[in-house]
Design an enzyme around this catalytic site. Structure first.
Site, PDB file in Angstrom:
ATOM      1  N   CYS A  73      -0.783   4.411 -28.509  1.00  0.00           N
ATOM      2  CA  CYS A  73      -1.611   3.188 -28.182  1.00  0.00           C
ATOM      3  C   CYS A  73      -3.082   3.545 -28.643  1.00  0.00           C
ATOM      4  O   CYS A  73      -3.695   2.968 -29.536  1.00  0.00           O
ATOM      5  CB  CYS A  73      -1.626   3.050 -26.862  1.00  0.00           C
ATOM      6  SG  CYS A  73      -2.026   4.265 -25.651  1.00  0.00           S
TER       7      CYS A  73
HETATM    8  N1  LIG Z   1       1.810   2.904 -21.352  1.00  0.00           N
HETATM    9  C1  LIG Z   1       1.268   2.728 -22.425  1.00  0.00           C
HETATM   10  O1  LIG Z   1       0.273   2.206 -22.456  1.00  0.00           O
HETATM   11  C2  LIG Z   1       2.184   3.540 -23.687  1.00  0.00           C
HETATM   12  C3  LIG Z   1       1.560   3.114 -24.930  1.00  0.00           C
HETATM   13  C4  LIG Z   1       2.280   3.666 -26.138  1.00  0.00           C
HETATM   14  C5  LIG Z   1       3.370   4.533 -25.992  1.00  0.00           C
HETATM   15  N2  LIG Z   1       3.525   4.871 -24.724  1.00  0.00           N
HETATM   16  C6  LIG Z   1       4.478   5.860 -24.542  1.00  0.00           C
HETATM   17  O2  LIG Z   1       5.831   5.252 -23.976  1.00  0.00           O
HETATM   18  C7  LIG Z   1       6.471   6.214 -23.371  1.00  0.00           C
HETATM   19  C8  LIG Z   1       6.902   5.478 -21.916  1.00  0.00           C
HETATM   20  O3  LIG Z   1       5.586   5.089 -21.482  1.00  0.00           O
HETATM   21  P1  LIG Z   1       5.382   4.280 -20.033  1.00  0.00           P
HETATM   22  O4  LIG Z   1       4.123   3.992 -19.871  1.00  0.00           O
HETATM   23  O5  LIG Z   1       6.575   3.194 -19.997  1.00  0.00           O
HETATM   24  O6  LIG Z   1       5.994   5.436 -19.020  1.00  0.00           O
HETATM   25  P2  LIG Z   1       6.517   5.129 -17.439  1.00  0.00           P
HETATM   26  O7  LIG Z   1       5.724   3.979 -17.052  1.00  0.00           O
HETATM   27  O8  LIG Z   1       6.064   6.486 -16.889  1.00  0.00           O
HETATM   28  O9  LIG Z   1       7.979   4.823 -17.804  1.00  0.00           O
HETATM   29  C9  LIG Z   1       8.825   5.815 -18.222  1.00  0.00           C
HETATM   30  C10 LIG Z   1      10.123   5.667 -17.658  1.00  0.00           C
HETATM   31  O10 LIG Z   1      11.068   6.542 -18.041  1.00  0.00           O
HETATM   32  C11 LIG Z   1      12.235   7.058 -17.045  1.00  0.00           C
HETATM   33  N3  LIG Z   1      11.957   8.507 -16.890  1.00  0.00           N
HETATM   34  C12 LIG Z   1      11.278   9.241 -16.187  1.00  0.00           C
HETATM   35  N4  LIG Z   1      11.703  10.511 -16.259  1.00  0.00           N
HETATM   36  C13 LIG Z   1      12.669  10.535 -16.834  1.00  0.00           C
HETATM   37  C14 LIG Z   1      13.601  11.440 -17.233  1.00  0.00           C
HETATM   38  N5  LIG Z   1      13.414  12.606 -16.952  1.00  0.00           N
HETATM   39  N6  LIG Z   1      14.874  11.161 -18.033  1.00  0.00           N
HETATM   40  C15 LIG Z   1      15.016   9.826 -18.196  1.00  0.00           C
HETATM   41  N7  LIG Z   1      14.273   8.895 -17.995  1.00  0.00           N
HETATM   42  C16 LIG Z   1      13.044   9.200 -17.375  1.00  0.00           C
HETATM   43  C17 LIG Z   1      11.543   6.305 -15.625  1.00  0.00           C
HETATM   44  O11 LIG Z   1      12.217   4.843 -15.791  1.00  0.00           O
HETATM   45  P3  LIG Z   1      13.837   4.718 -14.834  1.00  0.00           P
HETATM   46  O12 LIG Z   1      13.331   5.355 -13.275  1.00  0.00           O
HETATM   47  O13 LIG Z   1      13.819   3.488 -14.739  1.00  0.00           O
HETATM   48  O14 LIG Z   1      14.740   5.742 -15.438  1.00  0.00           O
HETATM   49  C18 LIG Z   1      10.097   5.844 -16.193  1.00  0.00           C
HETATM   50  O15 LIG Z   1       9.863   4.887 -15.361  1.00  0.00           O
HETATM   51  C19 LIG Z   1       5.777   7.460 -23.074  1.00  0.00           C
HETATM   52  O16 LIG Z   1       6.228   8.329 -24.115  1.00  0.00           O
HETATM   53  C20 LIG Z   1       4.334   6.923 -23.402  1.00  0.00           C
HETATM   54  O17 LIG Z   1       3.670   7.943 -24.006  1.00  0.00           O
HETATM   55  C21 LIG Z   1       3.066   4.478 -23.703  1.00  0.00           C
END
Ligand SMILES: NC(=O)c1ccc[n+]([C@@H]2O[C@H](COP(=O)([O-])OP(=O)(O)OC[C@H]3O[C@@H](n4cnc5c(N)ncnc54)[C@H](OP(=O)(O)O)[C@@H]3O)[C@@H](O)[C@H]2O)c1
Length: 324
Positions: free
Chosen positions: A135
């Protein structure tokens, strides 16, 4: 209709993808895999979706889907792809930073293309696998790419950017806890943020030397959006700079140059990046604004999917800013 699968469905970027894909005319969501919510209704985790879908989170995957979105934290995408195999024709879009750097881009015989359409559109159209940009990285690269291409980024660049709390994911931490975050601002990882690697690779992709990037990330007390400022030495006039940026982004559907100073609310809830230029003495100040969850994550992922499948680039992404 193509069939899509989403991994990490209960998180923030997973939730945004579900919202976008439910309204995409070319896509049917086949499954939303979750490690913690399998069997429960998607609308019980993403409550705004009440009445829009009866889908439930799944503990299994369908290996024959057309497109797979990985919405997992760092390290978990590669772990997931080691555990599960998908059909050869399944296209993969990963939102983590597992495959963004050139050194990490080849995995299990697949090569991931860096998914910034403003830079690599033709490669994105032809690839099977995308590493979706970070981001902060998206906001900062879009602010600096025209200068890098014109060989005008040889001097030091000072970058300051502030992000909303959704940038840190759904799991509360000390610094995303309401009591800490509300009425508060702070910086973190000064000059060492992990997105500097991907930013540096994109800026140097034109073959010109670039000056040192001094990036100070900040945590804001709002939920979504990134406002980034970058300034560096620039000998031309403001009109020269505007011409350069307009020309670089002449075919970009989601990146626009604003003559007015910009603010977050004009882009939050959209897939747009707005850029404003300001000149003072020999310094050019570039401001960019995006929604971290849309142009900074799931919106850009859908834009990449559209390009990979030959759909109109903006399909499913005509969104409305919150504004007020
Ligand atoms: N947030 C942002 O603004 C943003 C922007 C750009 C890129 N990103 C990237 O996108 C990715 C996701 O970000 P997010 O903000 O959506 O994160 P998040 O809200 O923490 O969601 C990640 C999801 O992954 C699942 N998870 C967690 N641990 C896991 C494991 N060990 N194995 C498999 N699944 C697991 C969980 O979903 P379940 O419980 O449903 O399995 C969790 O809710 C990250 O790599 C982040 O750096 C985020």
């Amino acid at each position: 209709m193509i069939k899509a699968g989403i991994i990490g469905g209960s998180g923030y970027t997973g939730g945004e993808l579900i919202r976008l894909l439910l309204n995409h005319p070319e896509v049917e969501i086949d499954f939303v895999y979750s490690t913690t919510k399998a069997g429960t209704k998607i609308s019980s985790a993403h409550q705004d979706l009440l009445g829009q879908t009866d889908l439930r989170f799944s503990s299994t995957v369908n290996e024959r889907i057309d497109v797979l979105f990985l919405c997992l934290g760092h390290g978990n995408s590669s772990k997931f792809l080691k555990e599960y195999t998908f059909a050869n024709q399944t296209k993969i879009i990963d939102l983590s930073n597992d495959f963004r750097l050139r050194a990490d881009a080849t995995f299990d015989g697949k090569t991931f293309v860096y998914g910034l359409p403003e830079l690599f559109k033709s490669k994105i159209e032809q690839t099977q696998c995308i590493a979706n940009p970070g981001c902060f990285a998206t906001a900062i690269q879009l602010a600096l790419l025209p200068l890098a291409k014109a060989e005008l980024l040889a001097n030091e660049v000072h970058i300051n950017a502030i992000t909303g709390s959704t940038g840190a994911g759904i799991k509360p931490s000390e610094t995303s806890h309401f009591s800490w975050r509300n009425n508060n601002v702070s910086w973190y990882k000064p000059f060492t943020h992990q997105h500097l690697g991907e930013i540096g690779e994109s800026l140097s992709s034109f073959g010109h030397a670039t000056g040192k990037l001094r990036f100070l990330p900040n945590r804001g007390n709002f939920t979504r959006g990134i406002l980034a400022t970058a300034y560096t030495k620039f000998d031309g006039s403001l009109e020269d700079a505007i011409k350069l940026y307009r020309s670089f982004y002449s075919e970009a559907l989601f990146t626009q140059i604003s003559e007015e100073p910009i603010h977050l609310k004009q882009v939050v809830n959209t897939n747009n990046c707005h850029i404003h230029l300001h000149k003072d003495d020999d310094v050019l100040l570039v401001t960019s604004a995006i929604d971290n969850l849309l142009k900074g994550a799931s919106g850009q992922a859908v834009q990449n999917m559209n390009l990979m499948f030959g759909f109109e680039e903006a399909k499913g992404l005509q969104l409305k800013a919150g504004v007020f």
